[in-house]
Design a protein around this motif. Structure first.
Motif, PDB file in Angstrom:
ATOM      1  N   MET A 163       0.979  -1.247  -0.074  1.00  0.00           N
ATOM      2  CA  MET A 163      -0.052   0.149   0.178  1.00  0.00           C
ATOM      3  C   MET A 163       0.878   1.324  -0.067  1.00  0.00           C
ATOM      4  O   MET A 163       1.704   1.546   0.806  1.00  0.00           O
ATOM      5  CB  MET A 163      -0.862  -0.108   1.225  1.00  0.00           C
ATOM      6  N   PRO A 164       0.773   2.183  -0.861  1.00  0.00           N
ATOM      7  CA  PRO A 164       1.395   3.445  -0.891  1.00  0.00           C
ATOM      8  C   PRO A 164       1.073   4.322   0.061  1.00  0.00           C
ATOM      9  O   PRO A 164      -0.012   4.498   0.534  1.00  0.00           O
ATOM     10  CB  PRO A 164       1.181   4.099  -2.366  1.00  0.00           C
ATOM     11  N   SER A 165       2.046   4.858   0.865  1.00  0.00           N
ATOM     12  CA  SER A 165       2.041   5.792   1.954  1.00  0.00           C
ATOM     13  C   SER A 165       2.048   7.348   1.447  1.00  0.00           C
ATOM     14  O   SER A 165       3.086   7.632   0.657  1.00  0.00           O
ATOM     15  CB  SER A 165       2.734   5.534   3.025  1.00  0.00           C
ATOM     16  N   LYS A 166       1.197   8.377   1.584  1.00  0.00           N
ATOM     17  CA  LYS A 166       1.226   9.631   1.163  1.00  0.00           C
ATOM     18  C   LYS A 166       0.718  10.463   2.309  1.00  0.00           C
ATOM     19  O   LYS A 166      -0.130  10.436   3.247  1.00  0.00           O
ATOM     20  CB  LYS A 166       0.196   9.681   0.034  1.00  0.00           C
ATOM     21  N   ASN A 167       1.197  11.625   2.386  1.00  0.00           N
ATOM     22  CA  ASN A 167       1.068  12.624   3.280  1.00  0.00           C
ATOM     23  C   ASN A 167      -0.187  13.438   2.907  1.00  0.00           C
ATOM     24  O   ASN A 167      -0.899  13.917   4.029  1.00  0.00           O
ATOM     25  CB  ASN A 167       1.972  13.603   3.405  1.00  0.00           C
ATOM     26  N   ILE A 174     -10.897   2.377  -2.991  1.00  0.00           N
ATOM     27  CA  ILE A 174     -11.048   1.396  -2.108  1.00  0.00           C
ATOM     28  C   ILE A 174     -10.231   0.280  -2.395  1.00  0.00           C
ATOM     29  O   ILE A 174     -10.657  -0.281  -3.529  1.00  0.00           O
ATOM     30  CB  ILE A 174     -12.715   0.999  -1.659  1.00  0.00           C
ATOM     31  N   THR A 175      -9.309  -0.400  -1.340  1.00  0.00           N
ATOM     32  CA  THR A 175      -8.699  -1.524  -1.735  1.00  0.00           C
ATOM     33  C   THR A 175      -9.022  -2.769  -0.934  1.00  0.00           C
ATOM     34  O   THR A 175      -9.216  -2.580   0.590  1.00  0.00           O
ATOM     35  CB  THR A 175      -7.220  -1.164  -1.589  1.00  0.00           C
ATOM     36  N   THR A 204       2.303  -4.840  -7.395  1.00  0.00           N
ATOM     37  CA  THR A 204       3.363  -4.225  -6.550  1.00  0.00           C
ATOM     38  C   THR A 204       3.283  -2.950  -6.120  1.00  0.00           C
ATOM     39  O   THR A 204       2.133  -2.148  -6.384  1.00  0.00           O
ATOM     40  CB  THR A 204       4.862  -4.342  -7.503  1.00  0.00           C
ATOM     41  N   LEU A 205       4.304  -2.391  -5.041  1.00  0.00           N
ATOM     42  CA  LEU A 205       3.973  -1.187  -4.468  1.00  0.00           C
ATOM     43  C   LEU A 205       3.798   0.149  -5.698  1.00  0.00           C
ATOM     44  O   LEU A 205       3.185   0.740  -5.611  1.00  0.00           O
ATOM     45  CB  LEU A 205       4.955  -0.777  -3.674  1.00  0.00           C
ATOM     46  N   GLU A 206       4.701  -0.188  -6.634  1.00  0.00           N
ATOM     47  CA  GLU A 206       4.705   0.907  -7.803  1.00  0.00           C
ATOM     48  C   GLU A 206       3.296   0.838  -8.761  1.00  0.00           C
ATOM     49  O   GLU A 206       2.993   2.049  -8.643  1.00  0.00           O
ATOM     50  CB  GLU A 206       6.074   0.547  -8.695  1.00  0.00           C
ATOM     51  N   ILE A 207       2.842  -0.427  -8.938  1.00  0.00           N
ATOM     52  CA  ILE A 207       1.435  -0.264  -9.573  1.00  0.00           C
ATOM     53  C   ILE A 207       0.427   0.341  -8.596  1.00  0.00           C
ATOM     54  O   ILE A 207      -0.391   0.852  -9.228  1.00  0.00           O
ATOM     55  CB  ILE A 207       1.468  -1.852 -10.062  1.00  0.00           C
TER      56      ILE A 207
END
Length: 845
Positions: A163-167, A174-175, A204-207
């Motif tokens: 899961m990508p983390s963003k500020n 929804i995942t 992947t994280l990038e996708i």
């Protein structure tokens, strides 16, 4: 002093009570309160009821059952003793047998039943019911405000950076992550209409980052390994649920409220930022959580796990960690959430230990080796030291863990200390294991036991029906009086089934079952409550507003409130409709069973030791298991309603003094509440062979698939939908009246608060009226369709009854059939008794 023995079987929902060695009377309130109910439903009041029933406060208690239920039993009596309600001289626990392999044993039994001599176990309807129950998915909804570290926590639970983390504020995606015990993750991606956009074989994280940035992506349905649970027992699904501060999509807010609703069959991980607890984004949602907890008992309370994340940012040399945890409890208490289940955690530390340091001996790293590590890994090393070497940072000690789970964790810790395993110690101290243990305990205590109970009951009903038929065949084949009685009853039953008047009377009785008036009354109450609550927003502003800024602030405040109110009403109304439809379905079944029981009234059948309804008990049980499927899968399309897509959101930018009134008005996103046709399954997603068993899997669902992003001040001609066109014109007219001002008095801005209130509440009420009208219309359609579907199934059951009697008559009259039956029945009855014994042994404590 009273000696009390309690034995509780969670798979049978059976409670045995003995006082001073004697069974309690069936007239006892204790018997009535515990009969057929889950321990968690009555244990909170049990000490008080015991005292009142036995007229004493002194007890010696013995409990036999599973460890997780013992935890609740022990806690209830210890709490009662602290409050001075009872005195406990002895509190003893007798452990039930391990249930670790129970699911595998049940699956094996079902395979043997399918391979056996009874055709009913190969009935597609029963197979479908088995698959639906055995492969049911248990959702864990992860909810959080911005910057709480929700994505990091999910990754820590996955032991994988997915899961990508963003500020910045969370996305509108929804995942769902289903546990399939596969180390490689894959996904199917859907748009807002629930149409598949693409399949991703290697996620992947990038996708995931790219998908989250894609505004066309509405939902990502992924699957892979969630390591701390075995998917063969209960398939867990982590759901990254949009937080309360996600204003991009009202539908997602509705989804969040729906997940929290007390009727929902899921677990909630509510993630808070331990360094910044107080946030306006939490307010409405936490109030709603408190309301749901108050509605239910211990099971509802157990559904909510409050994770206090980012505890690694505290300085144990300068800050009191215990006070920080206490502060979190007090914060939740301000919203009415008393005695919450708290789990302080550092997801950052846990994730990085599980990813960067796998296979690395961190205690013997050279300086050169340390410099070769990624920056985030290097930042984690002092965090590990902080957790290991400062006792106040041992977060598992602050967690709300059951005694049995705490005991297991303490053993794990002792092993890590003995082995000088610094990483394992840090993981335990980081709080991540406590969260996983709490999730596991809930799944075992509630989801797994229910699943086992439903599966076993299906087997037992079919076996019992087969046993009744087999014994009846033997009886009529060897007893002339029984054969004659059977022939009389068979004839009478066939006549009743074929009787047009009887059929019409039953049809009328079914038609009279109408849940809609009750649903409509509740809908009106919900709308009235929302309107009443909204009035409170305007009180602090007085009678007159004298600045545009204050007017904007009021409308922005109302925007947030109306969005929350829409989500709450959607959740509550869906719950009401679903409950009433389920209740109507149960009443339909009861009416049919009552009809069948009357088949035997007009016959003299003392020679027969069975009732007609006994012949179809298995089929009736299968029907109950499949009821939700029948009312969904036979529909080619399903109407879904858009409630709450209105957001009274400030969109106007004041460029200069003296603008025309139309340019000064407070704008709005408007979406017409209406209906949309979608393919069946949009709210009951299949993932492989598994089926989601959660609150979204219902006969009726409010769904808000789209959100109009256009500003109301765009050219009206751009709106091709006539209803939207009218809505925009109407709203502009209302707000022009509200903020109308003359150029010569522009410095003296003044507008009546009551006028703003009237306009905003009227608009909100119209949306509520239109949305509920559409929802109620669809609910009525569902009830009618359900009745039609049940009528068809009842006709099948009538035919099944007739066929069973034909088999019996053949045994009574056909000599060859008699001989064949008598030869095979002994073996068949022995086989049935053996399988029933095996099933019972699985569930014995």
């Amino acid at each position: 002093m009273a000696q009390v023995y309690v034995k509780y079987n969670p798979y049978r929902l059976e409670t045995t009570l003995k006082v001073n060695g004697r069974d309690i009377s069936t007239d006892s309130i204790l018997y009535k309160v515990t009969k057929g109910k889950r321990l968690q439903e009555w244990i909170g009041k049990f000490p008080t009821m015991l005292r009142e029933e036995l007229n004493t406060v002194d007890f010696a208690l013995e409990f036999c059952g599973m460890a997780l239920d013992w935890d609740d039993f022990e806690d209830a009596f210890e709490q009662a003793e602290r409050e001075g309600l009872v005195k406990i001289s002895d509190l003893k626990y007798i452990a039930g047998k391990s249930d670790d392999d129970i699911n595998e044993r049940i699956v094996a039994i079902f395979q043997e039943l399918q391979d056996g001599p009874i055709d009913d176990f190969r009935d597609p309807k029963l197979l479908r019911a088995f698959e639906c129950t055995n492969n049911s998915i248990f959702p864990v909804n992860v909810i959080a405000t911005m910057s709480s570290g929700k994505s990091t926590l999910i990754n820590a639970l996955l032991e994988n950076k997915l899961m990508p983390s963003k500020n910045e504020a969370c996305t509108a995606t929804i995942t769902e992550i289903l546990d399939v015990d596969n180390p490689h993750f894959s996904a199917v991606v859907y748009d807002g209409d629930n149409s598949m956009i693409q399949e991703v074989p290697e996620l992947t994280l990038e996708i995931m980052g790219e998908l989250n940035d894609d505004e066309n992506v509405h939902r990502i349905s992924a699957e892979g390994d969630i390591p701390f649970l075995d998917s063969k027992s209960t398939a867990l699904m982590l759901v990254d649920t949009p937080g309360p501060n996600n204003a991009q999509n009202q539908a997602h807010k509705n989804t969040t409220y729906r997940a929290i609703n007390s009727d929902s069959n899921n677990l909630i991980l509510y993630v808070l930022n331990g360094t910044q607890l107080s946030t306006n984004d939490d307010a409405a949602l936490l109030h709603y959580v408190a309301d749901q907890i108050k509605k239910g008992g211990k099971q509802v309370r157990d559904r909510f796990l409050f994770v206090i994340n980012k505890m690694d940012q505290f300085n144990p040399e300068e800050e009191d960690i215990g006070k920080a945890v206490l502060s979190a409890k007090r914060y939740l208490a301000t919203y009415g959430i008393e005695d919450p289940q708290i789990f302080p955690c550092s997801a950052f530390t846990a994730l990085n230990i599980r990813t960067y340091f796998e296979g690395i001996d961190i205690d013997n790293l050279t300086r050169a080796q340390e410099r070769m590590l990624p920056l985030t890994a290097r930042d984690t090393l002092p965090m590990i030291d902080k957790f290991v070497y400062y006792e106040s940072m041992h977060l598992e000690e602050y967690s709300t863990l059951s005694p049995s789970a705490q005991q297991e964790l303490n053993f794990r810790l002792s092993q890590a200390v003995a082995n000088n395993d610094t990483k394992e110690q840090a993981l335990i101290y980081s709080g991540i294991y406590s969260i996983e243990a709490a999730i596991t305990a809930y799944v075992k205590k509630y989801a797994k036991t229910k699943k086992v109970k439903d599966l076993v009951e299906s087997f037992q009903e079919v076996l019992e029906s087969s046993e009744v038929l087999t014994k009846a065949k033997t009886r009529v084949a060897t007893d002339a009086a029984a054969a004659k009685a059977c022939a009389e009853r068979a004839s009478a039953v066939r006549k009743k089934i074929a009787d047009g008047k009887e059929a019409e009377a039953f049809k009328q009785k079914i038609a009279s079952l109408d849940p809609m008036p009750k649903i409509e009354d509740k809908a009106e109450q919900l709308k009235q409550n929302a309107t009443t609550k909204s009035s409170k927003i305007f009180r602090p502003y007085g009678e007159t507003i004298t600045s545009r800024e204050e007017a904007q602030r009021l409308v922005n405040q109302f925007s947030t409130f109306s969005s929350d109110a829409m989500a709450e009403l959607t959740s509550e109304l869906e719950s009401v409709i679903n409950s009433e439809i389920v209740s109507t379905g149960e009443r339909l079944l009861m009416e049919y069973q009552d009809k069948v029981s009357k088949f035997d009234e007009s016959t003299s059948d003392e020679q027969l030791d069975f009732q007609t309804v006994d012949l179809i008990k298995g089929a009736l049980k299968t029907m109950r298991e499949n009821a939700e499927e029948w009312t969904t899968d036979d529909f080619a399309t399903e109407t879904v309603d858009d409630i709450g897509e209105t957001s009274y959101e400030e969109r106007t930018y004041y460029e200069k003094v003296g603008q025309e009134a139309e340019e000064i008005v407070v704008g709005s996103h408007e979406e017409k509440i209406g209906t949309k046709k979608v393919k069946v399954g949009s709210h009951r997603e299949k993932v492989g062979s598994r089926k989601v068993s959660n609150p979204a899997k219902r006969w009726w669902k409010i769904f808000t698939p789209k959100y109009i992003e256009e500003d109301v001040f765009e050219t009206v001609d751009d709106y091709k939908d006539e209803d939207v066109y009218k809505t925009v014109l109407e709203y502009k007219t209302i707000m022009r009246d509200v903020f109308e001002e003359k150029k010569e008095t522009i410095e003296k801005f003044s507008v009546s608060t009551a006028l703003i209130q009237q306009a905003l509440i009227a608009k909100m009420r119209r949306n509520l009226d239109e949305g509920t009208e559409s929802a109620l219309g669809f609910a009525g359609e569902q009830v009618d369709r359900m009745k039609g579907q049940f009528s068809r199934i009842f006709a099948e059951l009538d035919a099944l009854i007739a066929s069973k009697y034909e088999e019996l008559e053949k045994c009574a009259t056909d000599q060859d059939e008699k001989e064949a039956v008598l030869e095979s029945n002994k073996k068949l009855l022995a086989w049935i008794e053996q399988k029933m014994s095996e099933i019972n042994s699985i569930l014995d404590m």
